[in-house]
Design a protein around this motif. Structure first.
Motif, PDB file in Angstrom:
ATOM      1  N   GLU A  62       1.141  -1.541   0.384  1.00  0.00           N
ATOM      2  CA  GLU A  62       0.326  -0.022  -0.336  1.00  0.00           C
ATOM      3  C   GLU A  62       0.765   1.726  -0.120  1.00  0.00           C
ATOM      4  O   GLU A  62       1.163   2.118   0.678  1.00  0.00           O
ATOM      5  N   ALA A  98       1.527   8.598  -0.170  1.00  0.00           N
ATOM      6  CA  ALA A  98       0.538   9.776  -0.886  1.00  0.00           C
ATOM      7  C   ALA A  98       0.266  11.529  -0.320  1.00  0.00           C
ATOM      8  O   ALA A  98       0.889  12.252   0.400  1.00  0.00           O
ATOM      9  N   LYS A 129      -4.614   8.108  -5.317  1.00  0.00           N
ATOM     10  CA  LYS A 129      -3.726   9.029  -4.517  1.00  0.00           C
ATOM     11  C   LYS A 129      -2.014   8.778  -4.601  1.00  0.00           C
ATOM     12  O   LYS A 129      -1.329   9.312  -3.913  1.00  0.00           O
ATOM     13  N   LEU A 130      -1.996   8.402  -5.867  1.00  0.00           N
ATOM     14  CA  LEU A 130      -0.589   7.671  -6.470  1.00  0.00           C
ATOM     15  C   LEU A 130       0.056   8.830  -7.077  1.00  0.00           C
ATOM     16  O   LEU A 130      -0.387   9.528  -7.811  1.00  0.00           O
ATOM     17  N   ALA A 151      -0.706  -1.253  -4.867  1.00  0.00           N
ATOM     18  CA  ALA A 151      -1.812  -0.100  -4.206  1.00  0.00           C
ATOM     19  C   ALA A 151      -2.808  -0.330  -4.399  1.00  0.00           C
ATOM     20  O   ALA A 151      -3.233  -0.901  -5.553  1.00  0.00           O
ATOM     21  N   GLU A 157       1.010   4.172  -1.581  1.00  0.00           N
ATOM     22  CA  GLU A 157      -0.186   5.500  -1.605  1.00  0.00           C
ATOM     23  C   GLU A 157      -0.104   5.534   0.147  1.00  0.00           C
ATOM     24  O   GLU A 157       0.130   7.017   0.359  1.00  0.00           O
TER      25      GLU A 157
END
Ligand SMILES: Nc1ncnc2c1ncn2[C@@H]1O[C@H](COP(=O)(O)OP(=O)(O)O)[C@@H](O)[C@H]1O
Ligand SMILES: [Mg+2]
Length: 516
Positions: free
Chosen positions: A333, A339, A379-380, A374, A335
């Motif tokens: 994850e 983020a 949000k990437l 992700a 992101e």
């Protein structure tokens, strides 16, 4: 990464220039002393060194010049001698407490001033940084653990006296592989590992697997990274054939020597897609099938309380990953840690973290294969997708018909120890349209619990149907979220299933790796 040869080269210049104070950062005192021994004879200058166990010796002859073994005694002696003897080089290998403003670092500061007057040089071999005020009197150098080339000769030198005496199956290719495995450990650690193998009376090709374990033990607990233990029984990925095929191709490239052609080893893959469809599972599966250690970098843990702390932590974690290479570095994850790099109001920390990570990803040459996942693609930061960073961007979609068939079969075997009939399997595949892998896992696990409570004979086909029908997958509860992810994936990523994604009305077929 300063290797032995380039470190020696710089040190030669510093000694010729009579820099009054030099700090050499290394974990390997003996290797550093070897460097100075060879420099002393090349330059033909007097060099003394101090250790707590042996006092002060002349490095060329190994003759004792002063019996006082204490660090304080060594500093006093150095202060006298540097004033008396022109061009003396004095090496301190065991002075502690130099990181801050301490009596010892003050004393060294004075010593460095005297050295300046008399053409002397004071050298400290240390594992940590030095009080900035002292450091500004001179230069600092780093001697890293042996690189692969050095490691190859270390391994070869360890083995050569024993060839003929004990059976040794390692030739050039095995020595190279051993060097790749051992890169990052100190010379002594490498020599100890090989000596232990020799002690059992033979060196076999199969010892290479044990060698990876030895390295694992050396790096068991390291800062910023969590060593993830995986078992190959629990980690089986159903479907995702496109991703699997691509990975098959990368594996040999990771250990081959690509420098001759100026190529970099594979850096990694970014998996984006619908939650619960096997991204995290794939990260573990890659490490298992490649027989590499798996390290997890938790970016949300990296965020420190104080300004600048997070960057330091990230740098440390990434350089540790370089040291333990070859390995798989799993960033789950991603992101969440990176983020909102643009426009976040954390004083620019996220932006700097992202910048450092991207730099490392792009410029790094260590055999660290990054598997980043992700879920929330919105949000990437777009910089992640530029070419030259990850080698490929895969989209992990909800499993299609044949993938669901694979996953149902997988969990029926694991939890129920049975294969379903063709007709039953076909029915469940239809019912599970829209399920994520995690939904199928949950359904079969529920059936298995019932089987434990009531007995396997009580589990009817009708019960399988009921349980599957009652599962409400994310694609039903939140269809927009899933559709958003799919639309994004269709546009920008390679389908992990290996099947082109079904085009939506009026939309193009999957296109690969569009650069933003
Ligand atoms: N393709 C798959 N094959 C087998 N199991 C799967 C698959 N996808 C998901 N699962 C099951 O669902 C769980 C969660 O999947 P995970 O990989 O963590 O999802 P995510 O894509 O959100 O990272 C896994 O631990 C596994 O039990
Ligand atoms: Mg996950």
């Amino acid at each position: 990464m300063p290797d032995f040869a380039s470190c020696r080269q710089m040190m030669l210049l510093y000694l010729k220039a009579r820099i009054p104070f030099i700090s050499l950062r290394t974990d390997e005192r003996d290797r550093a002393l070897e460097l100075f021994r060879s420099l002393a004879s090349e330059l033909n200058i007097p060099v003394y060194y101090h250790t707590l166990s042996q006092g002060i010796r002349d490095i060329a002859t190994n003759r004792i010049v002063n019996e006082d073994r204490s660090a304080v005694g060594a500093l006093d002696y150095a202060s006298q001698q540097i004033l008396q003897r022109q061009n003396l080089t004095f090496i301190l290998t065991e002075v502690q407490d130099l990181e801050g403003d301490t009596p010892l670092s003050r004393q060294l500061l004075d010593l460095a001033s005297s050295a300046t007057e008399r053409g002397g040089t004071v050298i400290v071999i240390t594992t940590s940084s030095v009080w900035p005020r002292l450091q500004r009197q001179g230069m600092t150098l780093v001697l890293d653990a042996p690189n692969e080339d050095e490691m190859r000769s270390i391994v070869a030198e360890c083995l050569s006296p024993y060839r003929g005496a004990v059976p040794i199956e390692w030739a050039e290719p095995e020595i190279s592989e051993a060097a790749t495995i051992l890169a990052g450990v100190t010379r002594i650690e490498a020599e100890n590992a090989i000596a232990t193998f020799l002690a059992k009376g033979s060196i076999l090709k199969s010892d290479l697997i044990e060698l990876s374990r030895v390295k694992d033990r050396i790096f068991a607990d390291i800062a910023g990274l969590e060593r993830v233990k995986t078992s190959d029984k629990e980690v089986v990925v159903g479907g995702l054939a496109g991703l699997q095929a691509w990975l098959e191709k990368q594996r040999p490239l990771l250990t081959m020597d690509l420098r001759e052609r100026g190529l970099r080893p594979p850096r990694g893959v970014l998996l984006v897609g619908v939650p619960g469809c096997g991204k995290s599972l794939s990260a573990k599966a890659i490490a298992i099938s490649w027989k590499l250690p798996l390290y997890r970098l938790d970016l949300s843990n990296i965020h420190g309380q104080y300004l600048g702390q997070s960057e330091g932590r990230l740098k440390e974690a990434l350089s540790t990953a370089d040291r333990v290479a070859p390995c798989v570095l799993w960033i789950d994850e991603i992101e969440k840690g990176l983020a909102g790099a643009a426009g976040s109001n954390d004083g620019g920390t996220s932006t700097r973290l992202l910048g450092h990570f991207l730099y490392w990803l792009q410029e790094g040459r260590a055999r660290v294969f990054v598997v980043a996942t992700a879920n929330d693609i919105g949000k990437l930061p777009p910089e992640l997708f530029r070419r030259g960073r990850f080698d490929e961007l895969f989209f992990v979609d909800l499993p299609d018909h044949s993938e669901r068939q694979e996953i149902i079969t997988l969990y029926a075997r694991r939890y129920m120890h049975r294969d379903l009939s063709g007709a039953m399997l076909g029915e469940l595949v239809d019912i599970s349209d829209g399920f994520a892998g995690v939904d199928i896992d949950a359904a079969v696990a529920e059936i298995a619990k019932e089987a434990i409570l009531k007995g396997d004979s009580m589990i009817t086909d009708a019960y399988w149907r009921t349980v599957f029908t009652n599962i409400v997958p994310l694609s039903k509860t939140n269809p927009e979220a899933v559709e958003n992810i799919r639309a994004w994936g269709r546009e920008r990523a390679v389908p992990a299933s290996g099947q082109p994604l079904a085009p939506e009305a009026g939309q193009q077929r999957a296109r690969r790796n569009v650069l933003v």
